[in-house]
Write an enzyme that holds these catalytic residues in place. Sequence first.
Site, PDB file in Angstrom:
ATOM      1  N   SER A  52       0.781  -1.196   0.170  1.00  8.40           N
ATOM      2  CA  SER A  52      -0.048   0.027  -0.015  1.00  8.40           C
ATOM      3  C   SER A  52       0.790   1.131   0.112  1.00  8.40           C
ATOM      4  O   SER A  52       0.461   2.293  -0.516  1.00  8.40           O
ATOM      5  CB  SER A  52      -1.107  -0.060   1.146  1.00  8.40           C
ATOM      6  OG  SER A  52      -0.181   0.082   2.354  1.00  8.40           O
ATOM      7  N   GLU A  53       2.047   1.381   0.605  1.00  6.51           N
ATOM      8  CA  GLU A  53       2.941   2.531   0.612  1.00  6.51           C
ATOM      9  C   GLU A  53       4.447   1.735   0.680  1.00  6.51           C
ATOM     10  O   GLU A  53       4.616   1.007   1.363  1.00  6.51           O
ATOM     11  CB  GLU A  53       2.799   3.401   1.732  1.00  6.51           C
ATOM     12  CG  GLU A  53       1.651   4.340   1.537  1.00  6.51           C
ATOM     13  CD  GLU A  53       0.452   3.902   2.330  1.00  6.51           C
ATOM     14  OE1 GLU A  53      -0.673   4.549   2.251  1.00  6.51           O
ATOM     15  OE2 GLU A  53       0.312   2.597   2.792  1.00  6.51           O
ATOM     16  N   THR A  54       5.204   2.644  -0.131  1.00  3.84           N
ATOM     17  CA  THR A  54       6.812   2.376   0.062  1.00  3.84           C
ATOM     18  C   THR A  54       7.494   3.869   0.345  1.00  3.84           C
ATOM     19  O   THR A  54       6.697   4.995  -0.175  1.00  3.84           O
ATOM     20  CB  THR A  54       7.111   1.948  -1.268  1.00  3.84           C
ATOM     21  OG1 THR A  54       6.709   0.520  -1.477  1.00  3.84           O
ATOM     22  CG2 THR A  54       8.679   1.847  -1.271  1.00  3.84           C
ATOM     23  N   HIS A  87       0.629   4.841   8.555  1.00  8.22           N
ATOM     24  CA  HIS A  87       1.431   3.887   8.825  1.00  8.22           C
ATOM     25  C   HIS A  87       3.064   4.145   8.400  1.00  8.22           C
ATOM     26  O   HIS A  87       3.699   3.763   8.766  1.00  8.22           O
ATOM     27  CB  HIS A  87       0.806   2.574   8.763  1.00  8.22           C
ATOM     28  CG  HIS A  87       1.306   2.024   7.355  1.00  8.22           C
ATOM     29  ND1 HIS A  87       0.693   2.096   6.079  1.00  8.22           N
ATOM     30  CD2 HIS A  87       2.133   0.994   6.981  1.00  8.22           C
ATOM     31  CE1 HIS A  87       1.145   1.323   5.130  1.00  8.22           C
ATOM     32  NE2 HIS A  87       2.197   0.495   5.900  1.00  8.22           N
TER      33      HIS A  87
END
Length: 323
Positions: A52-54, A87
């Site tokens: 979902s995120e990097t 997050h």
Amino acid sequence: MTHNQLPVQRPFKQVDVFTATPYYGNPLAVVLDGSGLSDAQMQHFARWTNLSETTFLLPPSETGRAGGADYRVRIFTPGGELPFAGHPTLGSCHAWLQAGGTPRAKPGAGGAQAIVQECGVGLVQIRREGERLAFAAPPLKRSAPSPMVLAQVAAALGLKAEHIVTAQLLDNGPVWLGLLLDSAQTVLQLNPDHLALKGLDLKVGVAHVETAQEAPALIARSNREARAFGGGTGAAAVAADQPTVEVRAFAAAIGVPEDPVTGSLNASLAQWLMADGLAPTQYVASQGTCLGRAGRVHLSRDAAGQVWVGGQSVTCIDGSVTL
């Protein structure tokens, strides 16, 4: 890195956020040295990780450093860059500290340590207390959604009007349509039409706040989760993490049908629900249940009115990537 430069080995971690137990939170890829990478290279790698995120850590800008920033982070989903996300904030800070990052600020009263992160929305305050990190929720802008949008979202979620207690458009960098629903069962039984939600180009967060009558059932469920996830047995083992709010996040608009545990959404939900007296000023949210996760997000509002969003993180992969 320019196109005529060869890729180099860069330190890398994959961490699990909002959990103390590996593989039960929300994973995050962290490139600890993003220097020299172009926007396109960052985006390409984020699409490849398929998380979902990097995030990519960088030295603070001159403006950021003047404001006390310890590091700068850029946050990418598979579909684009975000100005802020929860997050990735906690997971990046965890990785930065674990890699030897030293905050510029001295520990405060009680040994609490302050870290300052620079990102797209500006400077974000983070504090470390024991094993938990918490970020100061960015300022929230909120408004009532249009009846047409609310009806379209309800249809995509399979909700009837009587299931929705109230709704708000929430903007703390990312924009979410927040829905307060009538029961935890309604939240957990949702089976959204993700294609329809993607067509609406809107991220949707749903939540239910327990009542006193619901508490025994939630305590029993938390005890079962604690045993299943290796968290001990009995009420004492889960007392500190006893959830009173159930949350789900649907973000097909940015390529993530359902996010396991979402800091930015929980931040804006807490600011809204606490301000309107719909939730207590301190609570624990549970998220990820329907995905086999056991995320725990600790929300609290201090005497100055600042909402803090906290949780634990654990490193699952530690090494390097070629970029």
